[in-house]
Design a protein around this motif. Sequence first.
Motif, mmCIF file in Angstrom:
data_model
loop_
_atom_site.group_PDB
_atom_site.id
_atom_site.type_symbol
_atom_site.label_atom_id
_atom_site.label_comp_id
_atom_site.label_asym_id
_atom_site.label_seq_id
_atom_site.Cartn_x
_atom_site.Cartn_y
_atom_site.Cartn_z
ATOM 1 N N PHE A 15 -2.724 2.414 -9.395
ATOM 2 C CA PHE A 15 -3.857 2.613 -8.495
ATOM 3 C C PHE A 15 -3.419 2.566 -7.034
ATOM 4 C CE2 PHE A 15 -6.737 1.033 -12.056
ATOM 5 C CZ PHE A 15 -7.281 2.288 -12.288
ATOM 6 N N VAL A 16 -2.553 1.623 -6.718
ATOM 7 C CA VAL A 16 -2.072 1.504 -5.343
ATOM 8 C C VAL A 16 -1.238 2.724 -4.970
ATOM 9 C CG1 VAL A 16 -0.645 0.134 -3.767
ATOM 10 C CG2 VAL A 16 -2.153 -1.009 -5.396
ATOM 11 N N GLU A 17 -0.402 3.169 -5.890
ATOM 12 C CA GLU A 17 0.434 4.346 -5.641
ATOM 13 C C GLU A 17 -0.413 5.586 -5.413
ATOM 14 O OE1 GLU A 17 4.590 6.131 -7.517
ATOM 15 O OE2 GLU A 17 3.187 5.053 -8.810
ATOM 16 N N ALA A 18 -1.576 5.652 -6.087
ATOM 17 C CA ALA A 18 -2.477 6.798 -5.929
ATOM 18 C C ALA A 18 -3.306 6.706 -4.646
ATOM 19 C CB ALA A 18 -3.395 6.895 -7.137
ATOM 20 N N TYR A 38 0.858 -1.187 0.000
ATOM 21 C CA TYR A 38 0.000 0.000 0.000
ATOM 22 C C TYR A 38 0.890 1.231 0.000
ATOM 23 C CZ TYR A 38 1.131 -0.972 4.880
ATOM 24 O OH TYR A 38 1.797 -1.289 6.037
ATOM 25 N N ALA A 39 0.300 2.357 -0.441
ATOM 26 C CA ALA A 39 1.064 3.610 -0.511
ATOM 27 C C ALA A 39 1.156 4.279 0.853
ATOM 28 C CB ALA A 39 0.426 4.556 -1.523
ATOM 29 N N ASP A 40 0.087 4.193 1.635
ATOM 30 C CA ASP A 40 0.050 4.830 2.961
ATOM 31 C C ASP A 40 -0.756 3.935 3.900
ATOM 32 O OD1 ASP A 40 -1.126 6.638 5.143
ATOM 33 O OD2 ASP A 40 0.299 7.990 4.150
ATOM 34 N N GLN A 76 -9.494 2.484 6.601
ATOM 35 C CA GLN A 76 -10.769 2.729 5.923
ATOM 36 C C GLN A 76 -11.711 1.553 6.129
ATOM 37 O OE1 GLN A 76 -10.027 3.631 1.809
ATOM 38 N NE2 GLN A 76 -8.693 5.364 2.263
ATOM 39 N N GLN A 77 -13.001 1.833 6.108
ATOM 40 C CA GLN A 77 -13.993 0.778 6.276
ATOM 41 C C GLN A 77 -14.035 -0.137 5.046
ATOM 42 O OE1 GLN A 77 -15.792 -0.208 8.890
ATOM 43 N NE2 GLN A 77 -16.610 -1.874 7.617
ATOM 44 N N THR A 78 -13.949 0.479 3.865
ATOM 45 C CA THR A 78 -13.971 -0.285 2.625
ATOM 46 C C THR A 78 -12.606 -0.174 1.947
ATOM 47 O OG1 THR A 78 -16.336 0.135 2.317
ATOM 48 C CG2 THR A 78 -15.087 -0.583 0.384
ATOM 49 N N ILE A 79 -12.014 -1.307 1.643
ATOM 50 C CA ILE A 79 -10.674 -1.330 1.055
ATOM 51 C C ILE A 79 -10.713 -2.086 -0.268
ATOM 52 C CG2 ILE A 79 -8.273 -2.064 1.380
ATOM 53 C CD1 ILE A 79 -8.739 -1.904 4.399
ATOM 54 N N ASN A 80 -10.146 -1.478 -1.283
ATOM 55 C CA ASN A 80 -10.055 -2.124 -2.592
ATOM 56 C C ASN A 80 -8.795 -2.979 -2.679
ATOM 57 O OD1 ASN A 80 -12.372 -0.760 -3.518
ATOM 58 N ND2 ASN A 80 -11.145 1.000 -4.181
ATOM 59 N N ILE A 81 -8.940 -4.216 -3.162
ATOM 60 C CA ILE A 81 -7.793 -5.076 -3.462
ATOM 61 C C ILE A 81 -7.699 -5.169 -4.980
ATOM 62 C CG2 ILE A 81 -6.757 -7.360 -3.248
ATOM 63 C CD1 ILE A 81 -8.371 -7.822 -0.743
#
Length: 288
Positions: free
Chosen positions: A227-230, A174-176, A182-187
Amino acid sequence: MISFQSLLKTMLSKQLMAFLMVSQYKSITVAAEKINTVPSNISNHLAALESRLGLKLYYRTDYGVALTEDGEALEKHCLIQQQNIKEYFEQLTSKEDRIKLGITLSVIKLYLKDEFDVFEKYRVQIIDQDIRELIFKLETNEIDCIITHTPDDFNPPKKVDCRHIKSREIKVYYADKSILNQQTINIYTAYENGGLFNSLFKSHIKEFPEKDFNIIAVSNYDNITRFVEAGKGIMIYAQSEALDKKFSCMPIAGEHKALSVSIMKLVSNKNSNIDEFIDELVKLIERG
């Protein structure tokens, strides 16, 4: 090996080649661009062809070029000849001893990004698709072998020989770290619904029952890292120096802790050229 366009130029006269291009694109200018010449050369070839045949083959319009009735008749014969040449070209290329390799882009970037000499040596055709599609193509003899990451619980089909080369620890990148709050996390993943890694993702997710996870398939590895970097989500992947430098990371939760680099081919495939190619890949990956 000669290209189809080069073979076409070899087997058709310059005049017929010019006519075929004009009949296809209905423009002398575009036809000239397609065969890397100037419009005046195309016009000269057409004039010479009309003179030899004693026929008017085309006329100019406000929108380009149109064929006369005689031109349309010649076009039909040219297209038949073009198809015959195409079939001959396919016969030539089918004789090439090429290796069709199913491989995911991430494996190339992590282990083989500076090793394309081996692909050229064995004249490898690279096919980058979802691993399940690649396995199907392997079973139906559409490709010769596959190299990809597989989870530690992966069981190949019975007629597929699977050789595990290298095992890597799985990490969450992850970037940070704040994204983990967060409640909702994108993989983000390159595989539809997680592909072969569905059980791996589910194993990780069930360790965090209070969180909502979205498994999002993205077209390629570069887009995933962007996307992860962003800061839009996380990626669960095999540990690599490149990812360690780019992102923060943590060990994966759940029961699956490692990914293997695996090479697959059909048990029935006894092609020694493919075996030699696989042996070289193994050396490169183990060294990397």
